[in-house]
Scaffold this motif. Structure first.
Motif, mmCIF file in Angstrom:
data_model
loop_
_atom_site.group_PDB
_atom_site.id
_atom_site.type_symbol
_atom_site.label_atom_id
_atom_site.label_comp_id
_atom_site.label_asym_id
_atom_site.label_seq_id
_atom_site.Cartn_x
_atom_site.Cartn_y
_atom_site.Cartn_z
ATOM 1 N N GLY A 115 -18.521 8.227 -5.125
ATOM 2 C CA GLY A 115 -19.774 8.428 -5.840
ATOM 3 C C GLY A 115 -19.974 7.472 -6.998
ATOM 4 N N MET A 116 -19.429 6.276 -6.887
ATOM 5 C CA MET A 116 -19.567 5.276 -7.952
ATOM 6 C C MET A 116 -19.416 3.888 -7.354
ATOM 7 S SD MET A 116 -15.886 5.880 -9.908
ATOM 8 C CE MET A 116 -16.063 7.679 -9.942
ATOM 9 N N THR A 117 -19.672 2.862 -8.148
ATOM 10 C CA THR A 117 -19.500 1.496 -7.669
ATOM 11 C C THR A 117 -18.022 1.111 -7.731
ATOM 12 O OG1 THR A 117 -19.691 0.405 -9.829
ATOM 13 C CG2 THR A 117 -21.752 0.926 -8.674
ATOM 14 N N PRO A 118 -17.635 0.029 -7.032
ATOM 15 C CA PRO A 118 -16.234 -0.394 -7.085
ATOM 16 C C PRO A 118 -15.736 -0.687 -8.500
ATOM 17 C CG PRO A 118 -17.336 -1.459 -5.245
ATOM 18 C CD PRO A 118 -18.392 -0.747 -6.012
ATOM 19 N N VAL A 119 -16.543 -1.358 -9.319
ATOM 20 C CA VAL A 119 -16.105 -1.676 -10.677
ATOM 21 C C VAL A 119 -16.014 -0.418 -11.522
ATOM 22 C CG1 VAL A 119 -16.653 -2.970 -12.777
ATOM 23 C CG2 VAL A 119 -16.952 -4.050 -10.529
ATOM 24 N N GLN A 120 -16.923 0.520 -11.326
ATOM 25 C CA GLN A 120 -16.813 1.805 -12.022
ATOM 26 C C GLN A 120 -15.527 2.520 -11.625
ATOM 27 O OE1 GLN A 120 -20.569 3.486 -10.748
ATOM 28 N NE2 GLN A 120 -21.492 3.221 -12.774
ATOM 29 N N ALA A 149 0.836 -1.194 0.000
ATOM 30 C CA ALA A 149 0.000 0.000 0.000
ATOM 31 C C ALA A 149 0.870 1.243 0.000
ATOM 32 C CB ALA A 149 -0.917 0.011 1.223
ATOM 33 N N THR A 150 0.387 2.280 -0.691
ATOM 34 C CA THR A 150 1.078 3.570 -0.688
ATOM 35 C C THR A 150 0.281 4.632 0.059
ATOM 36 O OG1 THR A 150 0.075 4.145 -2.819
ATOM 37 C CG2 THR A 150 2.232 3.055 -2.854
ATOM 38 N N MET A 169 1.688 -6.632 -10.912
ATOM 39 C CA MET A 169 1.402 -5.421 -10.141
ATOM 40 C C MET A 169 0.132 -5.661 -9.332
ATOM 41 S SD MET A 169 2.348 -2.031 -9.850
ATOM 42 C CE MET A 169 3.067 -1.519 -11.423
ATOM 43 N N ALA A 170 0.223 -5.563 -7.989
ATOM 44 C CA ALA A 170 -0.921 -5.993 -7.187
ATOM 45 C C ALA A 170 -1.082 -5.225 -5.879
ATOM 46 C CB ALA A 170 -0.808 -7.486 -6.898
ATOM 47 N N PRO A 171 -1.349 -3.895 -5.914
ATOM 48 C CA PRO A 171 -1.663 -3.198 -4.666
ATOM 49 C C PRO A 171 -2.778 -3.944 -3.944
ATOM 50 C CG PRO A 171 -2.443 -1.963 -6.579
ATOM 51 C CD PRO A 171 -1.566 -3.051 -7.092
ATOM 52 N N THR A 172 -2.697 -3.990 -2.632
ATOM 53 C CA THR A 172 -3.493 -4.951 -1.879
ATOM 54 C C THR A 172 -4.996 -4.828 -2.115
ATOM 55 O OG1 THR A 172 -1.751 -4.912 -0.207
ATOM 56 C CG2 THR A 172 -3.857 -5.908 0.418
ATOM 57 N N THR A 173 -5.531 -3.635 -1.948
ATOM 58 C CA THR A 173 -6.970 -3.422 -2.133
ATOM 59 C C THR A 173 -7.172 -2.084 -2.820
ATOM 60 O OG1 THR A 173 -7.431 -4.652 -0.094
ATOM 61 C CG2 THR A 173 -9.202 -3.309 -0.959
ATOM 62 N N LEU A 174 -7.761 -2.089 -3.998
ATOM 63 C CA LEU A 174 -7.778 -0.866 -4.804
ATOM 64 C C LEU A 174 -8.433 0.315 -4.106
ATOM 65 C CD1 LEU A 174 -8.394 -1.760 -8.545
ATOM 66 C CD2 LEU A 174 -6.279 -1.539 -7.271
ATOM 67 N N LEU A 175 -9.508 0.074 -3.384
ATOM 68 C CA LEU A 175 -10.223 1.208 -2.782
ATOM 69 C C LEU A 175 -9.443 1.851 -1.652
ATOM 70 C CD1 LEU A 175 -13.925 -0.041 -2.596
ATOM 71 C CD2 LEU A 175 -12.753 1.146 -4.459
ATOM 72 N N HIS A 176 -8.491 1.132 -1.067
ATOM 73 C CA HIS A 176 -7.846 1.628 0.146
ATOM 74 C C HIS A 176 -6.320 1.739 0.066
ATOM 75 C CE1 HIS A 176 -11.706 1.159 2.125
ATOM 76 N NE2 HIS A 176 -11.748 -0.115 1.766
ATOM 77 N N SER A 177 -5.676 1.042 -0.876
ATOM 78 C CA SER A 177 -4.222 0.919 -0.826
ATOM 79 C C SER A 177 -3.455 2.031 -1.528
ATOM 80 C CB SER A 177 -3.795 -0.432 -1.416
ATOM 81 O OG SER A 177 -4.280 -1.485 -0.618
ATOM 82 N N HIS A 208 -7.688 -7.201 -4.590
ATOM 83 C CA HIS A 208 -8.959 -7.616 -3.998
ATOM 84 C C HIS A 208 -10.062 -6.656 -4.448
ATOM 85 C CE1 HIS A 208 -5.956 -9.121 -1.012
ATOM 86 N NE2 HIS A 208 -6.802 -10.146 -0.911
ATOM 87 N N LEU A 209 -11.280 -7.165 -4.584
ATOM 88 C CA LEU A 209 -12.403 -6.292 -4.915
ATOM 89 C C LEU A 209 -13.726 -6.954 -4.535
ATOM 90 C CD1 LEU A 209 -12.661 -3.443 -6.315
ATOM 91 C CD2 LEU A 209 -13.555 -4.701 -8.279
ATOM 92 N N SER A 210 -14.597 -6.126 -3.960
ATOM 93 C CA SER A 210 -16.006 -6.483 -3.725
ATOM 94 C C SER A 210 -16.160 -7.814 -3.008
ATOM 95 C CB SER A 210 -16.772 -6.493 -5.061
ATOM 96 O OG SER A 210 -16.746 -5.209 -5.634
ATOM 97 N N GLU A 211 -15.359 -7.987 -1.973
ATOM 98 C CA GLU A 211 -15.458 -9.200 -1.162
ATOM 99 C C GLU A 211 -16.695 -9.166 -0.274
ATOM 100 O OE1 GLU A 211 -12.529 -11.855 1.754
ATOM 101 O OE2 GLU A 211 -11.826 -9.988 0.874
#
Length: 475
Positions: free
Chosen positions: A255-260, A162-163, A208-216, A239-242
């Motif tokens: 203001g959007m969904t995780p996949v968006q 994570a950064t 290339m694999a940052p741990t969790t896109l929404l948070h990392s 990881h996504l939408s677990e």
């Protein structure tokens, strides 16, 4: 004849990992030459050709595990996290023990995880390692690759990390602090230069694999990471939408969904796959399918953490490539591919059955017994995983493919009485013993033995390491 050929003779059944009518092959023999499947059929042994007698055995493509956390192999059934859901479990177990790992315990964890997988018939492992922090005193990437090499396994290192942190950095212990993005990207470049080999028979890949896109990482950095990965010719994973928390967080923050959000930052495509994808909206499934973004389905971990069951038939129908992963042993105390395929087969049927509604008009209750076949599960766990990892010559028993082959004996009572022996390793669960396991045509396991491995010694090392980790956390 060539001294580099080998004949697998008299297989009772062969499942190929291919779709449709090609899912089974009558065989009963397979010739391997120079690490590649040369022929399948009724074959004649050549003079002095090495032979594996597969009589009463079933033959599968070796499994391809597309999502693991090998360092968690020493965190099985950790009491504080055992009955927690995802968010609480993360704090209770992997984050709490993170700083307790040193080079020795990390190496042992990796070795245990790889051995567990190997004994289940797994050849290829995508390890999503996120145990990195600033000033780390050892190189976890080197350890993952070296342990894989010692066992002869194919390693796809998904370089996590994570950064950005979820709290003020000054309040975090060193082992939980995020890396500088320049350092993270520089390490990716280092790993690609040192280890990544894109050739078909390669046993080393980097992702290339940052741990969790929404948070990392912040959005602009995610877009930069995707650009760097594609410039280097490597794939992307996270990881996504677990759980539903992903959907709530994405809507609240962006203001959007995780996949968006992924699409907004160049994280969709046929070079991308995500672990879990349990909680998706219909429009997200469509986006994933249209972009050919893949899934690493982890049914046992999703069940253990109470996250739910990914809808694989809907995803596959939409065009999403399907694969299977075991996730980490800290949320899946049986982190092997045979257990995972058994769970995948059962839980897809349970999911469909839960969606069915009783009929009060005299009709028949519609159950879920046809949601997934054994052949589907074998395909997901072999060829599906190989395609997602970019291993285009792996994952299927077919002429011209690399000889990654698992031969199961089915000599345990749990497999006695089978009317169709071909389905035993998946349908019956457990761990079918290996007559042999081949990776790139090389016999890695023979008569259920890994040469040079002392399992009793490893068990005692693991027990000692667990006590050490517990003492470090308490201390």
């Amino acid at each position: 004849m060539s001294s580099h050929s080998l004949l697998i003779k008299n297989a009772h059944a062969i499942l190929t990992g291919l779709p449709g009518e090609a899912a089974r092959h009558a065989g009963p023999d397979i010739r391997v030459r120079e690490g590649v499947i040369e022929a399948i059929g009724a074959l004649t042994r050549q003079p002095d050709e090495p032979l594996i007698d597969a009589r009463d055995c079933v033959v599968y493509p070796a499994w391809v595990n597309t999502h693991h956390h090998l360092f968690q192999s020493l965190l099985k059934a950790e009491p504080l996290g055992l009955n927690k859901s995802l968010t609480e479990w993360l704090s209770a177990t992997p984050y709490r023990f993170r700083a307790a790992f040193d080079e020795q315990t990390f190496r042992l964890s990796v070795r245990i995880g790889l051995v567990e997988l190997l004994r289940s018939g797994c050849a290829s492992v995508a390890d999503h390692n996120y145990l990195y922090w600033p000033g780390m005193p050892f190189d976890p990437s080197e350890i993952v690759f070296s342990e894989g090499e010692a066992l002869g396994m194919r390693i796809v290192l998904c370089r996590g990390g994570a950064t950005q942190g979820r709290a003020i950095e000054q309040d975090l212990p060193q082992a939980l602090r995020p890396e500088n993005v320049e350092h993270y990207l520089a390490d990716i470049e280092r790993l690609v230069g040192r280890y990544h080999d894109p050739r078909p028979a390669s046993l080393r890949r980097v992702v290339m694999a940052p741990t969790t896109l929404l948070h990392s990482a912040p959005g602009p950095q995610l877009r930069e990471m995707a650009g760097v990965a594609r410039r280097l010719g490597i794939r992307l994973h996270s990881h996504l939408s677990e759980t539903v928390d992903y959907l709530d967080a994405a809507r609240a923050r962006f203001g959007m969904t995780p996949v968006q959000y992924c699409a907004e930052h160049d994280w969709l495509g046929d070079d991308v796959w995500f672990a879990h994808l349990v909680k998706l909206l219909p429009q997200e499934i469509t986006m994933l399918g249209q972009s050919r973004t893949g899934i690493a389905h982890c049914p046992q971990s999703n069940g253990r953490l109470g996250s739910g069951i990914a809808d694989l038939p809907a995803l596959e129908k939409a065009g999403v490539p399907i694969s299977l992963g075991v996730d980490g042993a800290a949320s899946n105390e049986a982190a092997d591919m045979q257990s995972e395929t058994h769970a995948a087969w059962l839980l897809q049927r349970a999911r469909k059955g839960m969606q069915a509604q009783p009929r009060y008009d005299g009709g028949t209750f519609e159950g879920g017994g046809d949601a997934a076949t054994i052949e589907d599960v074998v395909r997901w766990g072999s060829r599906g995983g190989a395609q997602i990892l970019g291993l285009q010559q792996s994952g299927a028993l077919q002429v011209g493919m690399l000889a990654d082959i698992a031969i199961y004996r089915l000599d345990d009572p749990r497999y006695f009485g089978l009317h169709d022996m071909a389905v035993g390793p998946v349908a019956c669960g457990g761990r079918a013993s290996l007559k042999a396991l081949m990776i790139n045509g090389r016999v890695i396991v023979e008569d259920d033995v890994i040469p040079g491995l002392d399992l009793a010694q490893m068990r005692h090392q693991a027990m000692s390491a667990v006590r050490t980790l517990q003492q470090r956390v308490v201390g």
